[in-house]
Scaffold this active site. Sequence first.
Site, short mmCIF file in Angstrom:
data_model
loop_
_atom_site.label_atom_id
_atom_site.label_comp_id
_atom_site.label_asym_id
_atom_site.label_seq_id
_atom_site.Cartn_x
_atom_site.Cartn_y
_atom_site.Cartn_z
N CYS A 50 0.82 -1.20 0.00
CA CYS A 50 0.00 0.00 0.00
C CYS A 50 0.85 1.26 0.00
O CYS A 50 0.35 2.35 -0.26
CB CYS A 50 -0.95 0.02 1.20
SG CYS A 50 -0.10 -0.06 2.81
N ASN A 51 2.16 1.12 0.28
CA ASN A 51 3.04 2.29 0.36
C ASN A 51 4.06 2.38 -0.76
O ASN A 51 4.71 3.41 -0.90
CB ASN A 51 3.80 2.30 1.69
CG ASN A 51 2.90 2.52 2.86
OD1 ASN A 51 1.91 3.24 2.76
ND2 ASN A 51 3.21 1.90 3.99
N SER A 109 9.50 3.19 5.47
CA SER A 109 8.05 3.00 5.58
C SER A 109 7.35 4.31 5.93
O SER A 109 7.97 5.24 6.47
CB SER A 109 7.73 1.96 6.66
OG SER A 109 8.21 0.69 6.28
N GLU A 114 7.89 0.06 11.24
CA GLU A 114 6.81 -0.95 11.22
C GLU A 114 7.36 -2.27 10.70
O GLU A 114 8.21 -2.32 9.81
CB GLU A 114 5.63 -0.45 10.37
CG GLU A 114 5.97 -0.10 8.92
CD GLU A 114 5.79 -1.27 7.98
OE1 GLU A 114 5.22 -2.28 8.41
OE2 GLU A 114 6.23 -1.14 6.83
N GLN A 116 5.64 -4.92 9.37
CA GLN A 116 4.92 -5.63 8.32
C GLN A 116 5.72 -5.77 7.04
O GLN A 116 5.56 -6.73 6.29
CB GLN A 116 3.60 -4.91 8.00
CG GLN A 116 2.42 -5.44 8.77
CD GLN A 116 1.12 -5.01 8.12
OE1 GLN A 116 0.94 -3.84 7.84
NE2 GLN A 116 0.24 -5.94 7.88
N GLN A 120 6.08 -8.57 3.87
CA GLN A 120 5.78 -8.22 2.49
C GLN A 120 6.95 -8.51 1.57
O GLN A 120 6.76 -8.96 0.43
CB GLN A 120 5.37 -6.75 2.44
CG GLN A 120 4.04 -6.48 3.12
CD GLN A 120 3.80 -5.00 3.43
OE1 GLN A 120 4.74 -4.21 3.51
NE2 GLN A 120 2.55 -4.63 3.62
#
Length: 441
Positions: A50-51, A109, A114, A116, A120
């Site tokens: 998403c980033n 990020s 973070e 996550q 990913q």
Amino acid sequence: MSLLAIGLSHRTAPVALLERVSMTGDALVKMLHDVLGDVHVSETMIVSTCNRVEVYAEVDRFHGGVTAVTDLLSAHSGVPVEQLTPHLYVHYEDRVVEHLFAVACGLDSMVVGEGQILGQVRQSLRLAQDQGTAGSTLNDLAQQALRVGKRAHTETGIDRAGASLVGVGLTLAQDVLGPLTGRRALVVGAGSMSALSVATLARAGITDIVVANRTFERAARLAQSVGGRAVELGDVGRELAGADLVISCTGAGDVVLTAEMVRRSGHTGPLFLLDLALPHDIDPAVRDLPGVTLADLESMRGLGDQDGDHVAAVRSIVATEVCEYLKAERAARVTPTVVALRAKAADVVEIELGRLVTRMPEIDGRLRGEIAQTMRRVVEKLLHEPTVRVKRLAASPAGDHYAEALRELFDLNPKVPEAVTRADVADIETDSPGRAGEEDA
């Protein structure tokens, strides 16, 4: 072949553009194969979250690789090249290693630190491996990046340098709703981000949690993990009426919660909506409704950025690991050349021994063996110091030049190193002088 990375992220592009370029599922698989199909590319891996959307590749030409990947990103997203390129960043060779290590550590990020992103990157590598688009170069690079990321989280407090996106969202929710204890939360979706959301909500003291998902069984499993309740995705409109906080991250690719749905729910009192999806799950028009607050990736941009001792510590780790990785890579590049040199020397010895036997057949077996052993010992001693030195020198930034010089001086076939066996490499890497029994100088 050289490493190349081309991408865009929350730092270089608006969320609207990231939404258009982002790819999942079959689209991501097709992009992988299209990139690999280019004449300049031998390996590829794509990190699409998403980033960020980043294409990593091993290429034989810098400009050819950049053009190919840029054109494919444009074709797959429908964004014209001239609109896309101002938001793209390009990394080459050493900078690719540094960038991926920083990404895996969470330094790049939206919310610094973070964790996550580690999962990913791992998923991106696994997909590239499953599709056969990642070879030894990208596999080794990504595996090392994952190791560095784990080290950063283990040895520093980078996790505390910035909360997760969900944590940042809940902080914003508290500003609107006040204490979250006793509130009702609705989570739309049952993927990894939704699972993180549910766990974070539970830790925040919210016990009334409803999970809605297209596949009811997945919603039920997730809801059960926190003693919540599961509903069908079609029941979201009805559940809105009793919710105080809604978190949505479905990856549906289209709006799943419209302004009209919120209006029809008859919701009274403040309602906080957190949209963590890319593309958007929640219609931005909900912001026009009274009592409704929407936070999404665009509005949270930069809220988690912090730069303190923990971040500095991770940057130091990344710098050290990049240096060590590049030294090992440069040293490894010269190993096939050293193997080829020793193979050529061994061939010369055998040829000359054969000539000696032909010219002096009267030499007995014992003497012949002594002569052969002496010749091999002399060659090993002559080659030992140059090969040890060239491997040490190869670790320097200009290390490739030493291997090239060795190939030129001894007229080595540049294609010979490609056939080097694992046993050959293992023998060379011991730095031993061979049968002579000498130790490194």
